[in-house]
Design a protein around this motif. Structure first.
Motif, PDB file in Angstrom:
ATOM      1  N   VAL A 289       0.622 -62.103  39.067  1.00 44.19           N
ATOM      2  CA  VAL A 289       0.999 -60.791  39.587  1.00 44.19           C
ATOM      3  C   VAL A 289       1.487 -59.932  38.429  1.00 44.19           C
ATOM      4  O   VAL A 289       2.191 -60.407  37.537  1.00 44.19           O
ATOM      5  CB  VAL A 289       2.054 -60.902  40.718  1.00 44.19           C
ATOM      6  CG1 VAL A 289       3.333 -61.561  40.226  1.00 44.19           C
ATOM      7  CG2 VAL A 289       2.362 -59.533  41.310  1.00 44.19           C
ATOM      8  N   ILE A 290       1.059 -58.674  38.460  1.00 41.68           N
ATOM      9  CA  ILE A 290       1.397 -57.729  37.388  1.00 41.68           C
ATOM     10  C   ILE A 290       2.087 -56.523  37.999  1.00 41.68           C
ATOM     11  O   ILE A 290       1.610 -55.964  38.991  1.00 41.68           O
ATOM     12  CB  ILE A 290       0.111 -57.272  36.656  1.00 41.68           C
ATOM     13  CG1 ILE A 290      -0.606 -58.460  36.011  1.00 41.68           C
ATOM     14  CG2 ILE A 290       0.430 -56.193  35.616  1.00 41.68           C
ATOM     15  CD1 ILE A 290      -2.000 -58.141  35.507  1.00 41.68           C
ATOM     16  N   THR A 291       3.197 -56.101  37.397  1.00 42.05           N
ATOM     17  CA  THR A 291       3.856 -54.858  37.821  1.00 42.05           C
ATOM     18  C   THR A 291       3.198 -53.696  37.084  1.00 42.05           C
ATOM     19  O   THR A 291       3.140 -53.683  35.854  1.00 42.05           O
ATOM     20  CB  THR A 291       5.360 -54.886  37.482  1.00 42.05           C
ATOM     21  OG1 THR A 291       5.937 -56.013  38.145  1.00 42.05           O
ATOM     22  CG2 THR A 291       6.061 -53.616  37.949  1.00 42.05           C
ATOM     23  N   LEU A 292       2.680 -52.722  37.842  1.00 43.54           N
ATOM     24  CA  LEU A 292       1.968 -51.589  37.249  1.00 43.54           C
ATOM     25  C   LEU A 292       2.950 -50.459  36.913  1.00 43.54           C
ATOM     26  O   LEU A 292       4.131 -50.508  37.281  1.00 43.54           O
ATOM     27  CB  LEU A 292       0.892 -51.090  38.215  1.00 43.54           C
ATOM     28  CG  LEU A 292      -0.168 -52.124  38.602  1.00 43.54           C
ATOM     29  CD1 LEU A 292      -1.117 -51.539  39.651  1.00 43.54           C
ATOM     30  CD2 LEU A 292      -0.977 -52.587  37.392  1.00 43.54           C
ATOM     31  N   ALA A 293       2.414 -49.420  36.260  1.00 43.05           N
ATOM     32  CA  ALA A 293       3.259 -48.304  35.813  1.00 43.05           C
ATOM     33  C   ALA A 293       3.969 -47.631  36.982  1.00 43.05           C
ATOM     34  O   ALA A 293       5.072 -47.100  36.830  1.00 43.05           O
ATOM     35  CB  ALA A 293       2.414 -47.286  35.067  1.00 43.05           C
TER      36      ALA A 293
ATOM     37  N   ARG B 176      -4.279 -48.363  34.312  1.00 39.65           N
ATOM     38  CA  ARG B 176      -4.739 -49.418  33.395  1.00 39.65           C
ATOM     39  C   ARG B 176      -5.116 -50.698  34.133  1.00 39.65           C
ATOM     40  O   ARG B 176      -4.965 -51.816  33.617  1.00 39.65           O
ATOM     41  CB  ARG B 176      -3.706 -49.665  32.294  1.00 39.65           C
ATOM     42  CG  ARG B 176      -3.651 -48.473  31.314  1.00 39.65           C
ATOM     43  CD  ARG B 176      -2.693 -48.660  30.175  1.00 39.65           C
ATOM     44  NE  ARG B 176      -2.986 -49.779  29.311  1.00 39.65           N
ATOM     45  CZ  ARG B 176      -3.847 -49.760  28.278  1.00 39.65           C
ATOM     46  NH1 ARG B 176      -4.516 -48.677  28.005  1.00 39.65           N
ATOM     47  NH2 ARG B 176      -4.025 -50.824  27.529  1.00 39.65           N
TER      48      ARG B 176
ATOM     49  N   HIS C 154      -5.955 -54.429  32.590  1.00 43.80           N
ATOM     50  CA  HIS C 154      -5.316 -55.673  33.056  1.00 43.80           C
ATOM     51  C   HIS C 154      -6.361 -56.690  33.520  1.00 43.80           C
ATOM     52  O   HIS C 154      -6.231 -57.887  33.247  1.00 43.80           O
ATOM     53  CB  HIS C 154      -4.372 -55.369  34.226  1.00 43.80           C
ATOM     54  CG  HIS C 154      -3.041 -54.782  33.818  1.00 43.80           C
ATOM     55  ND1 HIS C 154      -2.178 -55.429  32.975  1.00 43.80           N
ATOM     56  CD2 HIS C 154      -2.427 -53.621  34.166  1.00 43.80           C
ATOM     57  CE1 HIS C 154      -1.070 -54.700  32.820  1.00 43.80           C
ATOM     58  NE2 HIS C 154      -1.204 -53.592  33.521  1.00 43.80           N
TER      59      HIS C 154
ATOM     60  N   PRO D 108       0.040 -60.955  23.091  1.00 43.04           N
ATOM     61  CA  PRO D 108       1.384 -60.406  23.378  1.00 43.04           C
ATOM     62  C   PRO D 108       1.371 -58.951  23.818  1.00 43.04           C
ATOM     63  O   PRO D 108       2.263 -58.513  24.541  1.00 43.04           O
ATOM     64  CB  PRO D 108       2.117 -60.554  22.037  1.00 43.04           C
ATOM     65  CG  PRO D 108       1.390 -61.637  21.312  1.00 43.04           C
ATOM     66  CD  PRO D 108      -0.043 -61.517  21.736  1.00 43.04           C
ATOM     67  N   ARG D 109       0.387 -58.187  23.370  1.00 40.37           N
ATOM     68  CA  ARG D 109       0.393 -56.761  23.739  1.00 40.37           C
ATOM     69  C   ARG D 109      -0.643 -56.414  24.797  1.00 40.37           C
ATOM     70  O   ARG D 109      -0.665 -55.287  25.287  1.00 40.37           O
ATOM     71  CB  ARG D 109       0.204 -55.880  22.498  1.00 40.37           C
ATOM     72  CG  ARG D 109      -1.081 -56.064  21.788  1.00 40.37           C
ATOM     73  CD  ARG D 109      -1.170 -55.282  20.467  1.00 40.37           C
ATOM     74  NE  ARG D 109      -2.375 -55.700  19.789  1.00 40.37           N
ATOM     75  CZ  ARG D 109      -3.569 -55.203  20.043  1.00 40.37           C
ATOM     76  NH1 ARG D 109      -3.709 -54.244  20.927  1.00 40.37           N
ATOM     77  NH2 ARG D 109      -4.621 -55.673  19.420  1.00 40.37           N
ATOM     78  N   LEU D 110      -1.523 -57.356  25.166  1.00 37.34           N
ATOM     79  CA  LEU D 110      -2.592 -56.985  26.091  1.00 37.34           C
ATOM     80  C   LEU D 110      -2.704 -57.861  27.338  1.00 37.34           C
ATOM     81  O   LEU D 110      -3.338 -57.473  28.309  1.00 37.34           O
ATOM     82  CB  LEU D 110      -3.947 -56.994  25.358  1.00 37.34           C
ATOM     83  CG  LEU D 110      -4.109 -55.899  24.287  1.00 37.34           C
ATOM     84  CD1 LEU D 110      -5.367 -56.126  23.470  1.00 37.34           C
ATOM     85  CD2 LEU D 110      -4.153 -54.525  24.933  1.00 37.34           C
ATOM     86  N   VAL D 111      -2.123 -59.042  27.289  1.00 42.60           N
ATOM     87  CA  VAL D 111      -2.295 -59.960  28.422  1.00 42.60           C
ATOM     88  C   VAL D 111      -0.926 -60.250  29.032  1.00 42.60           C
ATOM     89  O   VAL D 111      -0.074 -60.860  28.378  1.00 42.60           O
ATOM     90  CB  VAL D 111      -2.960 -61.281  27.971  1.00 42.60           C
ATOM     91  CG1 VAL D 111      -3.304 -62.139  29.185  1.00 42.60           C
ATOM     92  CG2 VAL D 111      -4.205 -61.009  27.137  1.00 42.60           C
ATOM     93  N   VAL D 112      -0.736 -59.806  30.262  1.00 40.25           N
ATOM     94  CA  VAL D 112       0.557 -60.027  30.924  1.00 40.25           C
ATOM     95  C   VAL D 112       0.327 -60.526  32.350  1.00 40.25           C
ATOM     96  O   VAL D 112      -0.809 -60.536  32.844  1.00 40.25           O
ATOM     97  CB  VAL D 112       1.397 -58.723  30.973  1.00 40.25           C
ATOM     98  CG1 VAL D 112       1.780 -58.260  29.571  1.00 40.25           C
ATOM     99  CG2 VAL D 112       0.658 -57.619  31.715  1.00 40.25           C
ATOM    100  N   GLY D 113       1.402 -60.906  32.987  1.00 39.96           N
ATOM    101  CA  GLY D 113       1.323 -61.370  34.367  1.00 39.96           C
ATOM    102  C   GLY D 113       2.275 -62.516  34.596  1.00 39.96           C
ATOM    103  O   GLY D 113       2.592 -63.256  33.656  1.00 39.96           O
ATOM    104  N   ASP D 114       2.781 -62.601  35.811  1.00 36.32           N
ATOM    105  CA  ASP D 114       3.730 -63.660  36.154  1.00 36.32           C
ATOM    106  C   ASP D 114       3.076 -64.681  37.073  1.00 36.32           C
ATOM    107  O   ASP D 114       2.353 -64.322  38.011  1.00 36.32           O
ATOM    108  CB  ASP D 114       4.952 -63.055  36.865  1.00 36.32           C
ATOM    109  CG  ASP D 114       5.750 -62.135  35.944  1.00 36.32           C
ATOM    110  OD1 ASP D 114       5.707 -62.339  34.714  1.00 36.32           O
ATOM    111  OD2 ASP D 114       6.397 -61.214  36.469  1.00 36.32           O
TER     112      ASP D 114
END
Lengths: 229, 396
Positions: A25-29, A122, A126, A190-196
């Motif tokens: 899950v990703i928190t968006l802007a 974005r 993502h 570190p700057r392009l791939v995120v998510g929990d």
């Protein structure tokens, strides 16, 4: 359509086993939470409903991407493409984007398409990152071959990841492919791939319960985003 | 010298307008301004068109002549005004001077730009053509690059913080979401663009320390104002006139490196001072302002240089909510360039259109500054090397 399984055995490409993509899950802007998860062939008809309107949007190469993605998903549904996978992004169950790709060989991935329905958040970036994450981290591949069909894609993939140019013709039209190596991926991560992970049960349940498709006019409006008159 | 009144305004929604040509957009906005004034068959004497990039982006020149013909305003005088991102305010200034001097009675000013016809790279490069052709442009500097360096220096010298920039970005996108003319109608949250670890992707660096949501979008759009002598305004229209109480304009060195203190926006300070002096008003008289926030840092820096806050106090004011709608001095209630968009030639005109709506008390209550009587605009050309300010007043 009746399926002749004897013939199918001849017509279907052999499939390699693929590790599953664990949802995140990703928190968006805007503060909303997008669940990214893998879908199956059974979900393809829903996906096609969302892709179909884009075939007629002559803007930012959505029509090219839409037509090719439509055919790739259809081919995947009917076992006419090898080792494909598809990830989707959902906000409150609503489908806001999708990516597809395939294992070309055990070591090389062939990135196919990225389609963002809701623009400006974005989501495409993502989802593309999730696709690369799957190739490199979960499928354990050494490299992914990538082309862009739009200037936006070029900026997102080739520039932001610093991809290596190659002379290898990509299977999407034969343009020389760019390559994401494991080194490039982990340098960019570190700057392009995120998510929990794991996705909270209640969020995942909403996403898995139904792939909600916006109606056709909403899809066009969100993509075209034309103002005025 | 005659007092000048704004009697009609018009704007088209900013954004991406693939189906419209540059002249189409200018014409739509102009027709709205003419309709707004209910001018009837009173002739327009002169038309000033603000546009920065038609020659480069559309390969089109003679834009003012083309607009006059499209609007059937022949034989009105027609001039194109190109003054970089301050073209809009420059064109209005020319119109004000023409009326004040008595050379013209009814003047239409239209500003427009069509920037989405090219990729973002080309649009950024086009705007960068305003940098110094020998000591800046050849080295790859862009306006975001300049703004990034300016921000870093402002942080070091004047206590500006990233949180203050975030506060401006959120405020302006909140207001943009309420503005049907805004390019970006999307709320953002502090969690999404700053606090969450996911914000590194949502809000990537554009020009360190500026991030994506610190910058205005690249937009298409147009706006127009119709002006006449104040003494004629009541005869020509039933609309509440808005008076151009004062304007100011100042320039600064072309290159940033030649400035004694690059964080001192001298041209902003001087232009605002001139405008206040001519209007016989002061910063504390202003009820609502439209400042040129091409980057969030500029809203804060300009709020200090026009005299709303002391140097170094602008970021604290932004964090304290003093510049929000309902705050001490609401800034960019339209969403500003940050959310409404920045079609460069249109921006200075759009700022005046917005303030005119505010001073006429015509906006919906969620954006209308209560009982607004005086407004300020700042249109920032180059990187502060050519700046115009207008003080507008609701006519009594």
């Amino acid at each position: 359509m009746a399926i002749d399984m004897e013939l199918e055995a001849v017509l279907r490409p052999p499939e390699a086993p693929q590790a599953p993509y664990p949802a995140k899950v990703i928190t968006l802007a805007n503060g909303k939470r997008m669940v990214v998860r893998e879908v199956t062939r059974a979900d393809v008809p829903k996906l096609l409903r969302v892709v179909h309107p884009t075939l007629f949007i002559d803007k930012d190469y959505y029509n090219v991407v839409g037509a090719r993605l439509y055919s790739e998903l259809l081919a995947w549904q009917y076992y006419r493409v090898q080792n494909e996978f598809c990830l989707v992004g959902q906000i409150d169950g609503i489908l806001v984007g999708m990516v597809n790709s395939r294992m070309y060989t055990a070591e090389t991935g062939m990135s196919l398409h990225t389609l963002a329905i809701d623009r400006g958040l974005r989501i495409g970036a993502h989802l593309f990152a999730a696709k690369m994450e799957h190739h490199i981290e979960f499928l354990g591949q050494k490299e992914v071959l990538i082309v862009a069909e739009s200037p936006i894609g070029f900026r997102r993939w080739m520039t932001e990841y610093g991809l290596e140019p190659t002379t290898i013709p990509h299977e999407l039209g034969g343009a020389p492919a760019y390559r994401l190596t494991r080194q490039l991926y982990f340098d960019s991560k570190p700057r392009l791939v995120v998510g929990d992970r794991p996705v909270p049960d209640e969020l995942l349940a909403v996403a898995e319960q139904e792939l909600i498709a916006a109606d056709e006019s909403m899809i066009r409006e969100k993509i075209a985003g034309l103002k005025g008159r | 010298m005659r007092d000048v009144a704004i009697i009609g305004v018009g704007m088209i929604p900013f954004g991406r307008r693939d189906q419209d040509s540059l002249i189409d957009m200018l014409a739509y906005a102009s027709m709205k301004a003419l309709d707004d004034a209910h001018l009837g068959d009173k002739a327009v004497d002169a038309v000033y068109v603000a546009n920065m990039g038609g020659g480069i982006l559309q390969h089109q020149t003679g834009i003012a002549s083309a607009l006059v013909d499209r609007l059937s305003l022949l034989p009105a005088a027609a001039d194109l005004v190109e003054n970089g991102p301050a073209s809009g305010a420059s064109a209005i200034k020319n119109g004000v001077q023409a009326i004040a001097s008595g050379y013209s009675d009814v003047v239409l000013v239209a500003g427009g730009e069509k920037m989405r016809e090219v990729t973002g790279w080309r649009a950024t490069d086009f705007v960068a053509t305003l940098t110094h052709p020998e000591s800046e442009y050849p080295y790859g500097i862009t306006l975001p690059g300049m703004a990034g360096m300016f921000t870093r220096l402002y942080m070091e010298q004047h206590g500006l913080t990233a949180e203050a920039l975030v506060a401006v970005a959120i405020k302006n996108q909140e207001m943009g979401a309420l503005n049907p003319y805004a390019h970006v109608e999307m709320m953002i949250t502090k969690e999404g663009i700053f606090d969450s670890p996911h914000s590194v992707v949502n809000n990537p660096l554009v020009a360190d320390p500026l991030r994506l949501y610190d910058a205005c979008p690249v937009s298409d759009g147009a706006a127009a104002v119709l002006m006449c002598p104040l003494e004629m305004a009541r005869e020509l229209t039933e609309k509440q006139p808005v008076v151009v109480a004062g304007f100011g304009q100042a320039t600064d060195t072309h290159t940033l490196q030649e400035r004694d203190d690059p964080t001192d926006l001298k041209a902003v300070r001087l232009a605002a001072q001139q405008a206040f002096d001519r209007a016989k008003l002061k910063p504390s008289d202003v009820d609502v302002a439209e400042l040129h926030d091409a980057f969030t840092v500029l809203e804060i820096a300009e709020s200090e240089h026009v005299g709303f806050f002391g140097k170094g106090e602008g970021s604290k004011a932004a964090l304290a909510g003093l510049t929000r709608f309902g705050g001490k001095i609401p800034i960019n209630v339209s969403g500003g360039l940050k959310a409404r968009g920045h079609p460069v030639g249109a921006t200075g005109v759009a700022q005046v259109v917005e303030i005119t709506w505010q001073l006429r008390h015509e906006l919906p209550k969620e954006r209308q500054v209560k009982n607004a009587k005086v407004g300020l605009t700042v249109n920032f050309g180059g990187f502060g090397n050519n700046v115009l300010a207008f003080v507008l007043r609701r006519a009594s």
